[in-house]
Enzyme design. Structure first.
Site, mmCIF file in Angstrom:
data_model
loop_
_atom_site.group_PDB
_atom_site.id
_atom_site.type_symbol
_atom_site.label_atom_id
_atom_site.label_comp_id
_atom_site.label_asym_id
_atom_site.label_seq_id
_atom_site.Cartn_x
_atom_site.Cartn_y
_atom_site.Cartn_z
ATOM 1 N N THR A 145 -19.855 31.520 51.786
ATOM 2 C CA THR A 145 -19.812 31.710 50.328
ATOM 3 C C THR A 145 -18.449 32.188 49.864
ATOM 4 O O THR A 145 -18.027 31.896 48.752
ATOM 5 C CB THR A 145 -20.890 32.745 49.927
ATOM 6 O OG1 THR A 145 -22.152 32.203 50.289
ATOM 7 C CG2 THR A 145 -20.897 33.032 48.447
ATOM 8 N N TYR A 180 -24.324 26.999 44.554
ATOM 9 C CA TYR A 180 -22.916 26.702 44.832
ATOM 10 C C TYR A 180 -22.860 25.958 46.158
ATOM 11 O O TYR A 180 -23.837 25.913 46.910
ATOM 12 C CB TYR A 180 -22.092 28.003 44.933
ATOM 13 C CG TYR A 180 -22.544 28.871 46.064
ATOM 14 C CD1 TYR A 180 -23.604 29.757 45.902
ATOM 15 C CD2 TYR A 180 -21.960 28.758 47.329
ATOM 16 C CE1 TYR A 180 -24.066 30.507 46.961
ATOM 17 C CE2 TYR A 180 -22.421 29.508 48.389
ATOM 18 C CZ TYR A 180 -23.474 30.384 48.194
ATOM 19 O OH TYR A 180 -23.941 31.117 49.240
ATOM 20 N N THR A 211 -22.211 35.040 55.227
ATOM 21 C CA THR A 211 -22.855 36.327 55.515
ATOM 22 C C THR A 211 -24.178 36.182 56.273
ATOM 23 O O THR A 211 -24.627 37.130 56.905
ATOM 24 C CB THR A 211 -23.124 37.091 54.201
ATOM 25 O OG1 THR A 211 -23.959 36.283 53.366
ATOM 26 C CG2 THR A 211 -21.835 37.441 53.488
ATOM 27 N N ASP A 212 -24.795 34.985 56.225
ATOM 28 C CA ASP A 212 -26.146 34.847 56.790
ATOM 29 C C ASP A 212 -26.204 35.170 58.288
ATOM 30 O O ASP A 212 -27.149 35.815 58.760
ATOM 31 C CB ASP A 212 -26.677 33.415 56.582
ATOM 32 C CG ASP A 212 -26.979 33.117 55.127
ATOM 33 O OD1 ASP A 212 -26.933 34.044 54.301
ATOM 34 O OD2 ASP A 212 -27.251 31.939 54.816
ATOM 35 N N LYS A 235 -27.436 42.285 57.898
ATOM 36 C CA LYS A 235 -27.570 41.859 56.498
ATOM 37 C C LYS A 235 -28.983 42.232 56.062
ATOM 38 O O LYS A 235 -29.954 41.666 56.539
ATOM 39 C CB LYS A 235 -27.339 40.347 56.361
ATOM 40 C CG LYS A 235 -27.407 39.872 54.920
ATOM 41 C CD LYS A 235 -27.099 38.390 54.782
ATOM 42 C CE LYS A 235 -27.121 37.990 53.306
ATOM 43 N NZ LYS A 235 -26.799 36.590 53.083
ATOM 44 N N GLU A 251 -44.880 51.448 74.134
ATOM 45 C CA GLU A 251 -46.332 51.216 74.143
ATOM 46 C C GLU A 251 -46.708 50.153 75.179
ATOM 47 O O GLU A 251 -47.879 49.941 75.457
ATOM 48 C CB GLU A 251 -46.788 50.747 72.754
ATOM 49 C CG GLU A 251 -46.808 51.860 71.721
ATOM 50 C CD GLU A 251 -47.304 51.350 70.373
ATOM 51 O OE1 GLU A 251 -48.369 50.717 70.315
ATOM 52 O OE2 GLU A 251 -46.602 51.593 69.383
HETATM 53 N N1 ASP Z 1 -25.385 30.834 53.108
HETATM 54 C C1 ASP Z 1 -24.100 31.473 53.036
HETATM 55 C C2 ASP Z 1 -23.498 31.526 54.435
HETATM 56 O O1 ASP Z 1 -23.950 32.293 55.239
HETATM 57 C C3 ASP Z 1 -24.238 32.830 52.482
HETATM 58 C C4 ASP Z 1 -22.972 33.640 52.424
HETATM 59 O O2 ASP Z 1 -21.930 33.289 52.926
HETATM 60 O O3 ASP Z 1 -23.031 34.725 51.810
HETATM 61 O O4 ASP Z 1 -22.579 30.795 54.698
#
Ligand code: ASP
Length: 334
Positions: free
Chosen positions: A20, A33, A99-100, A172, A291
């Protein structure tokens, strides 16, 4: 005495992978996007201020949304980072990433990069064309941290929303919020032109890691099975049938396994497939012999690793051994 001008400038290398942070939308108010649209030069042009901090060079490794990250790219990335850091003209590496799956890539590099020079991943929750895009600030802060001598020897980190979080802890936690990345406690933060650190990582990483992927072109196959009330053994049994080397169970609570899956897990472990108990809970360890009597069933407990990071460690562990006790030891140390 050396003047300020004669001091060697910090040399930072940027490896762009998409995400992103490099995404663009049709309008600044759109939530939809396309990830990975801006090339490296366009990305760096959003933060001309970084030129005052360091000399920056870089390359585009791939342009993907990180939901499409895979082991092939991880291996390429680890090799490239090791090669670059071995050069005296590289003081640190910034990786731009979606970020994923940023936490998985960060942890993979934490175990496979053999240098105490800093490696930092940055990304963004808002595309580059969004109102108040967070990418430029994260890029800038990442480079501030890389240029700070205090960042050496801390392992791979993510720098998001001013926080510096180590690769083992970083998760995340929120699907859309800017403040999505958390750890059990951050290593530090960036403020202005400095990185401030509050603590050090005690687990093994980078220079002390024994995992070496320099000659490996394929990682062992490890799958993840999710636990839930009344869950089915179908996914677990499918991984076994497909010849997977290891299976992570994202169990409930302290890594507990539903009775519908338990017999398959016991059989798989006795057949030499490494079965790791982890948890679908957001925080807390999955404790060895908690457990579940792991010693009896030859299960491995993931301790502090969530299922997706347990998978990363298990793939690397399986490049060295298939002994469940030795693998358990890796989960204690890394
Ligand atoms: N779907 C995107 C990715 O992981 C989300 C992001 O970058 O925040 O490339």
């Amino acid at each position: 005495m050396e003047t300020e001008k004669q001091k060697k400038r910090v040399q930072i290398y940027v490896i762009a992978t998409g995400g992103t942070i490099a995404g663009t939308a049709e309008s600044s108010a759109d939530t939809a996007y396309c990830a990975g649209q801006l090339g490296l030069d366009a990305l760096l042009a959003t933060v001309p201020e970084v030129k005052q901090l360091a000399d920056i060079r870089g390359e585009q490794l791939c342009s993907i949304g990180s939901q499409d990250m895979d082991e092939t790219i991880w291996l390429q990335l680890a090799r490239r980072v090791n090669t670059l850091l071995a050069d005296d003209n590289c003081d640190g590496i910034l990786i731009t990433h979606g970020t994923d799956t940023m936490e998985e890539t960060a942890y993979f590099l934490n175990l496979t990069v053999h240098s105490d020079k800093p490696v930092i991943l940055v990304g963004a929750m808002r595309s580059s064309s969004a109102i108040s895009a967070d990418g430029p600030a994260n890029l800038y802060n990442g480079i501030v941290a890389l240029a700070d001598p205090e960042s050496r020897g801390r392992g791979v980190m993510c720098c998001m929303n001013t926080k510096l979080i180590d690769a083992k802890d970083v998760v995340k936690r929120h699907t859309t919020d800017l403040a999505t990345f958390e750890g059990d406690g951050c290593l530090g933060y960036v403020y202005g032109n400095r990185a401030f650190y509050n603590r050090r990582v005690t687990f093994m990483h980078t220079l002390y890691s024994e995992f070496d992927v320099s000659t490996i072109d394929r990682l062992p196959r490890v799958g993840i099975v999710y636990g839930y009330a009344g869950c089915s053994a179908i996914p677990f049994d499918a991984f076994v049938r497909e010849g997977y080397d290891g299976i992570i169970i994202a169990g409930v609570g302290d890594g507990n396994i539903h009775r519908n899956i338990f017999p398959s897990a016991v059989k798989a472990a006795s057949d030499g497939i490494i079965v790791v108990r982890s948890s679908r809970c957001c925080t807390g360890p999955t404790c060895l012999n908690g457990e579940v009597d792991d010693n009896r069933y030859h299960f491995v407990a993931s301790q502090n690793l969530n299922p997706q990071k347990a998978r990363v460690l298990l793939m690397l562990a399986l490049t060295k051994t298939h002994d469940w006790q030795q693998i358990q030891q890796f989960f204690m140390e890394y």
